[in-house]
Design a protein around this motif. Structure first.
Motif, mmCIF file in Angstrom:
data_model
loop_
_atom_site.group_PDB
_atom_site.id
_atom_site.type_symbol
_atom_site.label_atom_id
_atom_site.label_comp_id
_atom_site.label_asym_id
_atom_site.label_seq_id
_atom_site.Cartn_x
_atom_site.Cartn_y
_atom_site.Cartn_z
ATOM 1 N N GLU A 230 0.831 -1.203 0.000
ATOM 2 C CA GLU A 230 0.000 0.000 0.000
ATOM 3 C C GLU A 230 0.866 1.253 0.000
ATOM 4 O OE1 GLU A 230 -3.948 -0.626 2.538
ATOM 5 O OE2 GLU A 230 -2.184 -1.367 3.596
ATOM 6 N N ASP B 193 2.370 1.716 -3.492
ATOM 7 C CA ASP B 193 1.385 2.211 -4.453
ATOM 8 C C ASP B 193 1.026 3.668 -4.174
ATOM 9 O OD1 ASP B 193 1.355 -0.201 -5.730
ATOM 10 O OD2 ASP B 193 -0.534 -0.910 -4.856
ATOM 11 N N ALA B 194 0.901 4.019 -2.895
ATOM 12 C CA ALA B 194 0.578 5.406 -2.546
ATOM 13 C C ALA B 194 1.704 6.342 -2.969
ATOM 14 C CB ALA B 194 0.313 5.531 -1.053
ATOM 15 N N SER C 296 3.811 5.931 -5.373
ATOM 16 C CA SER C 296 3.761 6.049 -6.825
ATOM 17 C C SER C 296 2.661 7.008 -7.265
ATOM 18 C CB SER C 296 3.535 4.663 -7.452
ATOM 19 O OG SER C 296 3.342 4.764 -8.847
ATOM 20 N N ALA C 297 1.500 6.928 -6.629
ATOM 21 C CA ALA C 297 0.382 7.792 -6.996
ATOM 22 C C ALA C 297 0.665 9.249 -6.667
ATOM 23 C CB ALA C 297 -0.889 7.321 -6.293
ATOM 24 N N LYS D 283 -4.248 3.711 -4.907
ATOM 25 C CA LYS D 283 -3.972 4.661 -5.993
ATOM 26 C C LYS D 283 -5.220 5.440 -6.368
ATOM 27 C CE LYS D 283 0.050 2.623 -8.299
ATOM 28 N NZ LYS D 283 0.599 2.137 -9.599
ATOM 29 N N THR D 284 -6.349 4.758 -6.373
ATOM 30 C CA THR D 284 -7.617 5.428 -6.669
ATOM 31 C C THR D 284 -7.933 6.448 -5.587
ATOM 32 O OG1 THR D 284 -8.421 3.422 -7.758
ATOM 33 C CG2 THR D 284 -10.073 5.075 -7.142
ATOM 34 N N VAL E 130 -5.825 8.118 -3.702
ATOM 35 C CA VAL E 130 -4.951 9.292 -3.828
ATOM 36 C C VAL E 130 -5.479 10.220 -4.914
ATOM 37 C CG1 VAL E 130 -2.635 10.075 -4.460
ATOM 38 C CG2 VAL E 130 -2.920 8.127 -2.917
ATOM 39 N N GLN E 131 -5.853 9.683 -6.057
ATOM 40 C CA GLN E 131 -6.386 10.530 -7.129
ATOM 41 C C GLN E 131 -7.700 11.188 -6.720
ATOM 42 O OE1 GLN E 131 -4.768 11.396 -9.912
ATOM 43 N NE2 GLN E 131 -3.051 10.220 -9.034
#
Length: 768
Positions: free
Chosen positions: A446, A449-450, A452-453, A520-521, A523-524
């Motif tokens: 997690e 991925d965070a 990266s986002a 990731k979703t 964060v966006q």
């Protein structure tokens, strides 16, 4: 008589005083001469402990330094009358012995006494002498002859703790009523030393390293009980605790500390001492707590709520709104300031500075080339019409190095230690971004991925939780302790939902996603919220109520269901005296709305409010009112569009609104069809009233370009692009500061703000 808990025995908190913040200011003015009698001597004992066995804190020694510099340079304490115990010195025996020797044996009637403790707090089981059953609030176990009592944890651990009852006995031994105890600690066990991005100043027995296996965990030492029994034999003990106790956190709340630009500090101590550096002489302890509570609420929400406890058995004080006292029971001995010269180098041309008066919101961004005005040395008068100034060349935390500016050939001016300094030009970087901490409870994948986002989002940087300051925290929502307010457990259960939190794990409104959402979703999805938070951070960087020299005053007032004055903000350093209150009634102030336990003004949903702004400067003042509502939206009181259109364009421009010289206006205008009625949900409102000597041209252009709602009158609107508007505000203030700011040769990547050019006044309140 059954012994009551401290809050029952001594408790009269701010909410029980029954007046609003503005009322406290005005009411307190009547009692200053009575309450602040000249003090023959000022004594202080400051205790700070970072280095505990098993786990450590980072801000307690800074707290001690904050208090020490404040007491010496603002309140006139002699360094020899301030006893400091830190780390290894701060054992139980040393603390108690030092209190007796330095305070109890020396304090005479009328002396001012300050006791400060920064460190861990905990709880211990003690036996009730009279064998009576404690009620649920007093005892967390079912033993009818025992109770749970708070304690201060010395460097030698919980097992050697200083019981709360011992501290009250020590305070009662003082032969003066002008006593202030400041406790920057808490007692509620969260089961962890790190909460969000902040460290918690409470420690459970299980966290401690008990070095005495024969001593049952959680019970006071026999030496502590023997010392307490000896204190009780003192025939001169007062019947009630004198003075006041200021606590960093109320019952079942936490006291936090944070890394602030490379230096750890307790949020409570920093906010308290910073406010007192800038406070005018007529400042009551209640007003100080109101302002401190508002500062902390900005940062951590309701997770930490400071309290003022009136330590007396006189229950009449619980309903007496006129019970006031000055902070530390003293008038400050010096002018309000933002810092002090602590040392002089290079033949008196270079100064080492302590900048304890800088607002906590700007400390991390405060830049080199900032300009400070020197006040005359202690005991001397100003010479000439041009006070000398210092240009900051480097800074580390609260300490800075500065030189005389401009340095003239053949200069004879000599700096002196103890000279106070006030902000003149504030330099800030243009590229200020938002810092996000990724909660350590997230799984490794997690966090990857965070990270990266976040890498694709401009103006956002990531830090390791607890090691560096952060503006917010990305975390999963806990089933208990975060949303529901329940007491945290040792094994918290997490929802598979992500949210954005303030550093103290206070949930940002409307940031929780759906079950099963990918990080990731999430964060966006949170990008608009991140932009709003950055906009708020930028606006807070302009805060300068204590330093501004633009003569303005503003009040927040309730219009309905009753007429009540809630808060007043005034630029105390403005040239010339502030005028007497115009149409603001002292009677209204004395009947102002109630406060929460933390001193934050609380207004019911459906209340109608207005702002009253008075300009006592020598120029018209332009303004904009921006902030956030309880839903987390960025909002503004939008100005009307012009009826005339001299440009010939189809779209009429927004009006440049100004307050004339000597004029008072109401926002929203009484003639406007818009009425400002507070809507739900419950939560915190924060508004910034920004006033400038020059028109806010770029701010209005930003509002126009982002197609905000149009209208022919003032009205409240949600900002479509708050970050663009906030940047425009800073650019306008930078432009208003020219040409004075050009004297320091600010770089193109910096803003330079002249304290004569603008004022930003902050209003923070709860809607409930």
């Amino acid at each position: 008589m059954k012994r009551r808990s401290f809050l029952q025995r001594a408790g009269s908190v701010l909410a029980a005083l029954g007046v609003g913040e503005a009322g406290l200011v005005m009411t307190g003015n009547r009692y200053y001469q009575v309450l602040a009698q000249p003090s023959p001597r000022k004594l202080a004992m400051l205790v700070g402990i970072n280095q505990y066995s098993g786990s450590s804190l980072t801000g307690c020694l800074t707290d001690v330094e904050l208090q020490q510099e404040l007491l010496i340079h603002r309140f006139g304490f002699q360094p020899s009358d301030i006893l400091v115990l830190t780390d290894r010195q701060a054992t139980r025996q040393n603390i108690e012995t030092a209190f007796i020797e330095h305070l109890s044996k020396q304090a005479k009637p009328g002396d001012a006494v300050v006791f400060h403790f920064s460190g861990y707090g905990s709880r211990a089981e003690t036996m009730d002498e009279e064998g009576e059953r404690m009620n649920e609030e007093e005892s967390l176990i079912q033993n009818p002859k025992s109770k749970i009592q708070n304690l201060l944890v010395p460097v030698d651990g919980v097992a050697n703790g200083v019981l709360e009852e011992t501290l009250w006995l020590l305070l009662r031994s003082l032969d003066t009523d002008a006593v202030t105890a400041v406790l920057d600690t808490s007692y509620t066990d969260l089961g962890t030393g790190l909460w969000g991005n902040l460290r918690v100043r409470s420690r459970s027995v299980l966290q401690s390293n008990v070095s005495q296996p024969q001593q049952p965990a959680g019970q006071p030492s026999t030496e502590e009980l023997a010392f307490q029994a000896q204190l009780r034999l003192n025939s001169k003990l007062k019947t009630a605790i004198p003075g006041v106790v200021l606590t960093a956190a109320g019952p079942d709340r936490q006291a936090f500390e944070e890394q602030l630009n490379g230096v750890g500090a307790g949020l409570f101590t920093y906010a308290l001492t910073q406010y007192l550096w800038q406070a005018t002489p007529a400042t009551t302890v209640q007003v100080s707590l109101c302002r401190v509570a508002a500062t902390i609420e900005q940062m951590v929400g309701n997770k930490q709520q400071p309290m003022l406890v009136a330590t007396t058995d006189d229950l009449s004080l619980k309903t007496n709104p006129k019970q006031t006292s000055l902070t530390y029971h003293l008038f400050p001995n010096s002018s309000e300031a933002d810092g002090v010269v602590t040392a002089v180098q290079e033949d008196g041309k270079v100064a080492q500075l302590w900048l304890g008066g800088l607002p906590i919101t700007i400390l991390a961004s405060y830049g080199v080339n900032s300009l400070l005005t020197l006040l005359p040395p202690p005991g001397s008068e100003a010479v000439g019409n041009s006070p000398r100034q210092l240009l900051i060349r480097s800074r580390e935390g609260l300490k800075a190095r500065a030189r005389i500016f401009p340095l003239l050939t053949g200069e004879t001016y000599q700096l002196q230690p103890g000279q106070l300094v006030q902000e003149s030009i504030r330099v800030l970087p243009r590229n200020v971004g938002l810092t996000v901490a990724i909660d350590s409870s997230l799984e490794r994948i997690e966090r990857v991925d965070a990270t990266s986002a976040f890498s694709s989002i401009p103006n956002v940087s990531l830090v390791v939780t607890g090691e560096q300051p952060a503006d917010c925290v990305l975390a999963r929502v806990r089933k208990s302790g975060l949303l529901t307010g329940e007491k945290s457990s040792s094994s918290p259960i997490y929802y598979s939902q992500y949210g954005l939190f303030l550093p103290g794990f206070y949930l940002n409104p409307n940031t929780v996603g759906v079950e099963g959402e990918a990080v990731k979703t999430a964060v966006q999805r949170l990008v608009p919220t991140l932009q709003t938070l950055l906009a708020v951070k930028l606006l807070r960087l302009s805060g300068n109520e204590g330093a501004s020299r633009l003569g303005v005053r503003a009040t927040l007032e309730m219009v309905a269901p009753t007429e009540q004055v809630l808060m007043q903000r005034t630029t105390v350093r403005a040239i010339g005296p502030a005028p007497a209150s115009d149409s603001v009634s002292t009677d209204l102030a004395e009947n102002a709305a109630g406060m929460t336990d933390s001193g934050i003004i609380s207004l019911p949903i459906g209340s109608r409010i207005q702002y009253r702004v008075h300009n006592y400067s020598d120029v018209p003042v332009y303004f904009i009112l921006l902030g956030t509502d309880t839903s987390g939206n960025a909002i503004a009181l939008l100005p009307p569009h012009s009826f005339a259109n001299p440009s010939g364009l189809e779209t009429n421009p927004l009006q440049q609104q100004a307050v004339g010289i000597g004029e008072t206006i109401i926002l929203p205008a009484a003639s406007s069809p818009f009425k400002w009625v507070l809507q739900g949900p419950t939560g915190l409102n924060e508004m910034q009233l920004i006033l400038s000597r020059e028109p806010l041209t770029q701010t209005l252009a930003a509002l126009e370009s982002t197609q905000h709602p149009r209208g022919d009158f003032q009205r409240l609107g949600i900002l479509v692009s708050p970050l663009e508007v906030a940047r425009a505000v800073l650019q306008d203030l930078h432009q208003a500061s020219l040409p004075a700011a050009e004297t320091i040769a600010a770089t193109p990547d910096s803003f330079a703000f002249d304290m004569n050019a603008w004022a930003t006044l902050s209003f923070i309140y709860q809607v409930a």
